[in-house]
Enzyme design. Structure first.
Site, PDB file in Angstrom:
ATOM      1  N   ASN A  10      -6.375 -62.556 -92.364  1.00 46.37           N
ATOM      2  CA  ASN A  10      -7.049 -62.072 -91.148  1.00 46.37           C
ATOM      3  C   ASN A  10      -8.457 -61.667 -91.572  1.00 46.37           C
ATOM      4  O   ASN A  10      -8.638 -60.639 -92.209  1.00 46.37           O
ATOM      5  CB  ASN A  10      -6.273 -60.867 -90.584  1.00 46.37           C
ATOM      6  N   LYS A  12     -10.845 -60.679 -89.838  1.00 46.77           N
ATOM      7  CA  LYS A  12     -11.433 -59.650 -88.974  1.00 46.77           C
ATOM      8  C   LYS A  12     -12.860 -60.058 -88.586  1.00 46.77           C
ATOM      9  O   LYS A  12     -13.121 -61.245 -88.443  1.00 46.77           O
ATOM     10  CB  LYS A  12     -11.394 -58.282 -89.656  1.00 46.77           C
ATOM     11  N   HIS A  95      -3.075 -56.799 -82.807  1.00 47.26           N
ATOM     12  CA  HIS A  95      -3.419 -56.132 -84.066  1.00 47.26           C
ATOM     13  C   HIS A  95      -3.703 -54.654 -83.778  1.00 47.26           C
ATOM     14  O   HIS A  95      -4.245 -54.311 -82.728  1.00 47.26           O
ATOM     15  CB  HIS A  95      -4.642 -56.812 -84.693  1.00 47.26           C
ATOM     16  N   GLU A  97      -5.932 -52.731 -84.747  1.00 50.32           N
ATOM     17  CA  GLU A  97      -7.344 -52.442 -84.438  1.00 50.32           C
ATOM     18  C   GLU A  97      -7.653 -52.762 -82.975  1.00 50.32           C
ATOM     19  O   GLU A  97      -8.447 -52.085 -82.332  1.00 50.32           O
ATOM     20  CB  GLU A  97      -8.251 -53.237 -85.392  1.00 50.32           C
ATOM     21  N   GLU A 167       2.954 -53.971 -89.734  1.00 47.83           N
ATOM     22  CA  GLU A 167       1.811 -53.387 -90.427  1.00 47.83           C
ATOM     23  C   GLU A 167       1.754 -51.887 -90.170  1.00 47.83           C
ATOM     24  O   GLU A 167       1.254 -51.446 -89.133  1.00 47.83           O
ATOM     25  CB  GLU A 167       0.512 -54.018 -89.908  1.00 47.83           C
ATOM     26  N   GLY A 173      -6.082 -51.470 -94.810  1.00 48.54           N
ATOM     27  CA  GLY A 173      -7.442 -51.245 -95.292  1.00 48.54           C
ATOM     28  C   GLY A 173      -7.629 -49.930 -96.035  1.00 48.54           C
ATOM     29  O   GLY A 173      -8.745 -49.495 -96.274  1.00 48.54           O
ATOM     30  N   SER A 214      -2.813 -53.644 -96.979  1.00 47.75           N
ATOM     31  CA  SER A 214      -3.268 -53.632 -98.369  1.00 47.75           C
ATOM     32  C   SER A 214      -2.425 -54.526 -99.285  1.00 47.75           C
ATOM     33  O   SER A 214      -2.206 -54.198-100.454  1.00 47.75           O
ATOM     34  CB  SER A 214      -3.332 -52.201 -98.908  1.00 47.75           C
TER      35      SER A 214
HETATM   36  C1  PEP Z   1      -4.707 -56.634 -91.508  1.00 51.36           C
HETATM   37  O1  PEP Z   1      -5.835 -56.689 -91.091  1.00 51.36           O
HETATM   38  O2  PEP Z   1      -3.809 -57.111 -90.824  1.00 51.36           O
HETATM   39  C2  PEP Z   1      -4.455 -55.983 -92.811  1.00 51.36           C
HETATM   40  C3  PEP Z   1      -3.217 -55.861 -93.221  1.00 51.36           C
HETATM   41  O3  PEP Z   1      -5.550 -55.554 -93.530  1.00 51.36           O
HETATM   42  P1  PEP Z   1      -5.584 -55.144 -95.112  1.00 51.36           P
HETATM   43  O4  PEP Z   1      -4.840 -56.204 -95.852  1.00 51.36           O
HETATM   44  O5  PEP Z   1      -7.021 -55.088 -95.455  1.00 51.36           O
HETATM   45  O6  PEP Z   1      -4.894 -53.807 -95.238  1.00 51.36           O
END
Ligand code: PEP
Length: 256
Positions: A10, A12, A95, A97, A167, A173, A214
């Site tokens: 992803n 972003k 997501h 976000e 998630e 992040g 992460s």
């Molecule tokens: C994501 O954006 O879905 C995500 C898991 O980000 P990260 O791997 O940076 O934690």
């Protein structure tokens, strides 16, 4: 039940067209011979055309990060499923976000899922609890409510075309990762169990569930070997060709 592993990046809100093409081409070179799992990159809408061209005929699929549910019309700034379908196979929906900054709700997530499926797109639907909910012991009930909202009105056949990404928001992040055991337990208790209640055991076992938060080259092996974890949705570590390719290779090696 053998579920085919699936790792998706992803990106972003990162990558100009030139940067996106460079990354896509590097991934193609590094990962062209991987047959053991599905791979995809979910790019900004502005990169979809160029990346879909760069990856045409390759084993790396393309996804969008969001879409609106109507086909066309006076919805300034939005991207329709018809437009996405020309350029992508997958679409991330809900997501955290988008839920946090752009007002996505379980209802809009459900509308988008239905629309994506109706257009032949494969939704990657994100769910997961906040740190406060996690600390308050509300993870299972909250994730269950997100699942019920997301799958409302979906037939068994449609449900099986979804990919879920669990998630935990506190792990996105932040460098914090749920332990593989923690993630595995939540996926079993909060996700597969409710899918079994909504549909049946066979459907609950057929749906692929990624872990996100992460995930990186150093921890993917421990995550992907867990029985309930079928892959990962990867943010930060998907922005560099080296890291993302290393991750896929580590995952393939771990599954051998
Ligand atoms: C994501 O954006 O879905 C995500 C898991 O980000 P990260 O791997 O940076 O934690």
């Amino acid at each position: 039940m053998m579920r085919r592993p699936f790792i998706a990046g992803n990106w972003k809100m990162n990558k100009t067209v030139a940067e996106a093409v460079e990354l896509a081409e590097s991934l193609c070179e590094a990962l062209g011979d991987v047959t053991e799992m599905d791979i995809a990159v979910c790019t900004p809408a502005t990169d979809l055309y160029a990346v879909s061209q760069a990856l045409e005929g390759s084993n790396i699929g393309v996804g969008a990060q969001n879409m609106y549910w109507e086909d066309k019309g006076a919805f300034t700034g939005e991207t329709s499923p018809v437009m996405v379908k020309e350029l992508a196979e997958y679409v991330i929906i809900g997501h955290s976000e988008r839920r946090e900054y752009f007002g996505e709700t379980d209802e809009t997530v459900n509308l988008k899922i239905k629309s994506a499926l109706a257009h032949g797109l494969k939704p990657i639907v994100c769910i997961g609890e906040s740190l406060e909910q996690n600390k308050a012991g509300e993870t299972v009930s909250f994730v269950k409510s997100q699942i019920e909202g997301a799958f409302a009105g979906l037939s068994e056949e449609d449900a099986r075309r979804l990919v879920l990404a669990y998630e935990p928001i506190w792990a996105i992040g932040t460098g914090l990762t749920a332990t593989p055991e923690q993630a595995n337990d939540i996926i079993r208790e909060a996700i597969r169990d409710v899918l079994k209640e909504l549909y049946n055991e066979e459907t609950a076992e057929a749906i692929r569930i990624q872990y996100g938060g992460s995930a990186k080259p150093g921890n993917i092996a421990d995550l992907i070997v867990m029985p309930e974890i079928d892959g990962a949705l990867v943010g930060g570590a998907s922005l560099k060709a080296d890291a993302f390719s290393e991750m896929i290779k580590n995952a393939v090696a771990a599954l051998k």
